[in-house]
Design a protein around this motif. Structure first.
Motif, PDB file in Angstrom:
ATOM      1  N   SER A  73     -19.783  39.698  -5.244  1.00 41.32           N
ATOM      2  CA  SER A  73     -20.912  39.844  -3.992  1.00 41.32           C
ATOM      3  C   SER A  73     -21.996  40.092  -3.975  1.00 41.32           C
ATOM      4  O   SER A  73     -22.043  39.421  -2.669  1.00 41.32           O
ATOM      5  CB  SER A  73     -20.570  41.673  -4.665  1.00 41.32           C
ATOM      6  N   VAL A 101     -31.207  31.507   8.984  1.00 42.29           N
ATOM      7  CA  VAL A 101     -31.831  32.835   8.148  1.00 42.29           C
ATOM      8  C   VAL A 101     -32.673  33.002   8.346  1.00 42.29           C
ATOM      9  O   VAL A 101     -33.614  34.013   8.019  1.00 42.29           O
ATOM     10  CB  VAL A 101     -30.394  33.422   7.924  1.00 42.29           C
ATOM     11  N   HIS A 104     -35.871  32.896   9.729  1.00 42.34           N
ATOM     12  CA  HIS A 104     -36.381  33.773  10.143  1.00 42.34           C
ATOM     13  C   HIS A 104     -36.230  35.335   9.585  1.00 42.34           C
ATOM     14  O   HIS A 104     -37.484  36.082   9.941  1.00 42.34           O
ATOM     15  CB  HIS A 104     -34.975  34.491  11.055  1.00 42.34           C
ATOM     16  N   LEU A 105     -36.615  35.043   8.644  1.00 42.47           N
ATOM     17  CA  LEU A 105     -37.075  36.045   7.460  1.00 42.47           C
ATOM     18  C   LEU A 105     -38.207  35.694   7.103  1.00 42.47           C
ATOM     19  O   LEU A 105     -38.910  36.598   7.007  1.00 42.47           O
ATOM     20  CB  LEU A 105     -35.948  36.294   6.026  1.00 42.47           C
ATOM     21  N   MET A 108     -40.511  36.510  10.077  1.00 47.61           N
ATOM     22  CA  MET A 108     -40.848  37.900   9.782  1.00 47.61           C
ATOM     23  C   MET A 108     -42.315  38.214   8.817  1.00 47.61           C
ATOM     24  O   MET A 108     -42.682  38.763   9.059  1.00 47.61           O
ATOM     25  CB  MET A 108     -39.861  38.670   9.973  1.00 47.61           C
ATOM     26  N   GLY A 160     -43.787  43.932   1.726  1.00 48.48           N
ATOM     27  CA  GLY A 160     -43.939  45.354   2.007  1.00 48.48           C
ATOM     28  C   GLY A 160     -42.529  45.879   2.233  1.00 48.48           C
ATOM     29  O   GLY A 160     -42.471  46.736   2.665  1.00 48.48           O
ATOM     30  N   ASN A 161     -41.690  45.157   2.931  1.00 53.14           N
ATOM     31  CA  ASN A 161     -40.798  45.191   2.897  1.00 53.14           C
ATOM     32  C   ASN A 161     -38.879  44.881   2.397  1.00 53.14           C
ATOM     33  O   ASN A 161     -38.961  44.026   2.062  1.00 53.14           O
ATOM     34  CB  ASN A 161     -40.417  44.623   5.078  1.00 53.14           C
ATOM     35  N   GLU A 162     -38.789  46.611   1.323  1.00 49.47           N
ATOM     36  CA  GLU A 162     -38.196  46.107   0.801  1.00 49.47           C
ATOM     37  C   GLU A 162     -36.456  45.605   0.840  1.00 49.47           C
ATOM     38  O   GLU A 162     -36.220  44.770   0.342  1.00 49.47           O
ATOM     39  CB  GLU A 162     -37.770  46.971  -0.504  1.00 49.47           C
ATOM     40  N   SER A 163     -36.175  45.736   1.994  1.00 51.83           N
ATOM     41  CA  SER A 163     -34.647  45.044   2.385  1.00 51.83           C
ATOM     42  C   SER A 163     -35.241  44.051   2.462  1.00 51.83           C
ATOM     43  O   SER A 163     -33.827  43.204   2.964  1.00 51.83           O
ATOM     44  CB  SER A 163     -34.533  45.935   3.464  1.00 51.83           C
ATOM     45  N   LEU A 164     -36.081  43.496   3.637  1.00 53.14           N
ATOM     46  CA  LEU A 164     -36.199  42.001   3.768  1.00 53.14           C
ATOM     47  C   LEU A 164     -36.157  40.920   2.228  1.00 53.14           C
ATOM     48  O   LEU A 164     -35.938  39.992   2.320  1.00 53.14           O
ATOM     49  CB  LEU A 164     -37.640  41.752   4.682  1.00 53.14           C
ATOM     50  N   LEU A 166     -35.012  41.684  -0.330  1.00 51.02           N
ATOM     51  CA  LEU A 166     -33.363  42.214  -0.736  1.00 51.02           C
ATOM     52  C   LEU A 166     -32.439  40.874  -0.294  1.00 51.02           C
ATOM     53  O   LEU A 166     -31.871  39.931  -0.905  1.00 51.02           O
ATOM     54  CB  LEU A 166     -32.915  43.074  -0.670  1.00 51.02           C
ATOM     55  N   VAL A 167     -32.385  41.014   1.237  1.00 47.82           N
ATOM     56  CA  VAL A 167     -31.380  40.167   1.686  1.00 47.82           C
ATOM     57  C   VAL A 167     -31.866  38.124   1.534  1.00 47.82           C
ATOM     58  O   VAL A 167     -31.820  37.188   1.049  1.00 47.82           O
ATOM     59  CB  VAL A 167     -31.706  40.101   3.420  1.00 47.82           C
ATOM     60  N   ILE A 170     -31.079  37.368  -1.908  1.00 50.51           N
ATOM     61  CA  ILE A 170     -29.757  36.981  -2.207  1.00 50.51           C
ATOM     62  C   ILE A 170     -29.640  35.799  -1.250  1.00 50.51           C
ATOM     63  O   ILE A 170     -28.769  34.314  -2.080  1.00 50.51           O
ATOM     64  CB  ILE A 170     -28.278  37.719  -1.266  1.00 50.51           C
ATOM     65  N   LEU A 171     -30.077  34.900  -0.162  1.00 47.90           N
ATOM     66  CA  LEU A 171     -29.804  33.757  -0.125  1.00 47.90           C
ATOM     67  C   LEU A 171     -30.740  33.145  -0.103  1.00 47.90           C
ATOM     68  O   LEU A 171     -30.381  31.705  -1.057  1.00 47.90           O
ATOM     69  CB  LEU A 171     -30.398  33.650   1.560  1.00 47.90           C
TER      70      LEU A 171
ATOM     71  N   ASP B  97     -37.745  50.277   7.309  1.00 47.92           N
ATOM     72  CA  ASP B  97     -37.898  48.456   6.405  1.00 47.92           C
ATOM     73  C   ASP B  97     -36.273  47.909   7.420  1.00 47.92           C
ATOM     74  O   ASP B  97     -36.335  47.083   7.943  1.00 47.92           O
ATOM     75  CB  ASP B  97     -38.216  48.585   5.428  1.00 47.92           C
ATOM     76  N   VAL B 101     -35.541  44.799   9.090  1.00 49.45           N
ATOM     77  CA  VAL B 101     -34.933  43.846   9.477  1.00 49.45           C
ATOM     78  C   VAL B 101     -33.787  42.788  10.184  1.00 49.45           C
ATOM     79  O   VAL B 101     -33.596  41.938  10.663  1.00 49.45           O
ATOM     80  CB  VAL B 101     -34.940  43.961   7.625  1.00 49.45           C
ATOM     81  N   HIS B 104     -34.661  41.879  13.893  1.00 45.33           N
ATOM     82  CA  HIS B 104     -34.781  40.597  13.478  1.00 45.33           C
ATOM     83  C   HIS B 104     -33.543  39.406  13.579  1.00 45.33           C
ATOM     84  O   HIS B 104     -33.895  38.725  14.626  1.00 45.33           O
ATOM     85  CB  HIS B 104     -35.937  39.908  12.331  1.00 45.33           C
ATOM     86  N   MET B 108     -31.871  37.123  16.468  1.00 43.11           N
ATOM     87  CA  MET B 108     -31.833  35.805  16.185  1.00 43.11           C
ATOM     88  C   MET B 108     -30.125  35.392  16.786  1.00 43.11           C
ATOM     89  O   MET B 108     -29.946  34.549  17.174  1.00 43.11           O
ATOM     90  CB  MET B 108     -31.247  35.439  14.578  1.00 43.11           C
TER      91      MET B 108
END
Lengths: 230, 230
Positions: A73, A101, A104-105, A108, A160-164, A166-167, A170-171, B97, B101, B104, B108
């Motif tokens: 996954s 990607v 861009h992240l 950000m 300070g952005n947890e989702s940022l 995370l992704v 992964i990458l 959050d 993301v 962004h 993109m």
DNA sequence: CTCCTGAATTCTGCATTCAGAATTTTACAT
DNA sequence: ATGTAAAATTCTGAATGCAGAATTCAGGAG
């Protein structure tokens, strides 16, 4: 049987009074296999035999299979029904797309990190950076590489952005193996170190746009470094 | 025992000659539990009892546990060692959050999608859009919601960047439950539909910047719609 | 009545086992 | 010698079993 397994068993020999984190076996296994893939100890495209690997790790198939599902996954392995797992092979386009990607992240993250990081945290980054430079000078490849990755991860997490986080992670993890193999040539390493210097300065100046630009530029460089190694 | 389970067993009753895709049990289970969480059939923060759930699904604990590991790595459930799984509770900040993301990522995607989509593919989006409008008019909530999500996913996938797709999907999936609960009020639904109209037009005009702006604006609206529902 | 202690129960984590699919090997016919 | 078919082996997918941790519940002290 295998001394290597000890590191799986004695999770925290230094347990004194505080012990909140108790790693489960399958979690350890995920990390372990992930590292094996990143460091190329399991060749790309190679089929992973469960029986063989779990014997090698000294565990049963159950936690191993759970780990493989997680890695699938995450996109590190392909899981074909009835035919098992194999290390995922990345195409040039895959790598290129991921870097797009990631750009861009990180773009950000730049302003956010400069805005949200405390002085103390910035000093931490500096500390990692300096350590990394040491390993660069002494040509200790693996520690250099690991610190490098750690800096990137930290820079993002300071936004300070947890989702940022995370992704990005992964990458970044997917890219690790390629990067590890790609960053071989001397001038490539030098260029990468220079990029890091620029990022470091931008952060210390708390110049968000500059940090973004530096990180994006670094990723552009990464593409140049790896594109011929795929 | 439970008629519902049949959908797990007869994966493809229409099997004729071609049968390449043979879903494994744990994959089906992942999807199943994911839907249960999104649609609120497992309450947020509720502890998931393995024995209970696997009896409910008519399977053994092994594939269930594998599924839970995957859902944990997707961030839908929290997995506490020795204490099992629970549906992850999202805070306001988490939602905020994620939307940042997603903004962004969609920004993109806008230009890429407008550039890479074929006319045929754009017509497909239009078709989904029109279907969705029908369900909006007839107030069929679940089909409307699913088509809505499908449009978003398709818009991103047309950008032709698989990694973008992947990370977008992870975040979007996490948001689904909140969105599903949030989009209740009449004026909210109307506003969302209007946003979609604008996106649709931008796409058909192949105006990348306009599409980006529309998608970002839509996400801003999403925040307004859900922020009080958390 | 409340709080603490410890036994009983429940539940998770991992190993083992079983059934069925895929692959390899072997035997046979051309 | 080569290609095919079938048997044997290997491997994966899923179920079951077992040990240990966590929770619940009962009983007793304050």
């Amino acid at each position: 049987m295998n001394g290597e397994l000890n590191t799986l068993a004695d999770t925290d020999a230094s347990t004194e009074a505080v012990r909140i984190e108790r790693p489960t076996l399958h979690n350890v296994v995920v990390t372990r296999i992930r590292d094996m893939i990143i460091e190329g100890r399991i060749p790309v495209g190679a089929r992973i035999h469960e029986g063989q690997l779990c014997q090698q790790l000294g565990i049963s198939r159950t936690p191993l299979r759970e780990a493989l599902k997680v890695l699938a996954s995450e996109g590190l392995v392909d899981l074909v029904p009835s035919r098992g797992a194999m290390v995922r092979k990345l195409t040039r386009k895959d790598a290129r797309d991921m870097l797009d990607v990631l750009s861009h992240l990180e773009a950000m993250a730049g302003p956010l990190t400069c805005q949200n990081a405390t002085d103390e945290e910035i000093r931490e980054v500096r500390s990692l950076h300096d350590q990394m430079l040491e390993f660069y000078k002494t040509r200790e490849r693996l520690p250099y590489f690991k610190l490098n990755q750690q800096i990137h991860t930290l820079l993002i997490s300071l936004a300070g952005n947890e989702s940022l986080c995370l992704v990005h992670d992964i990458l970044q993890t997917r890219m690790k193996r390629i990067r590890f193999i790609g960053d071989q040539k001397e001038e490539s390493l030098l260029a990468a170190v220079r990029d890091h210097e620029e990022m470091m300065e931008a952060l210390e100046a708390r110049d968000g746009e500059r940090l973004s630009a530096a990180m994006v530029n670094h990723l552009r460089g990464t593409w140049e470094r790896i594109k011929n190694a795929i």
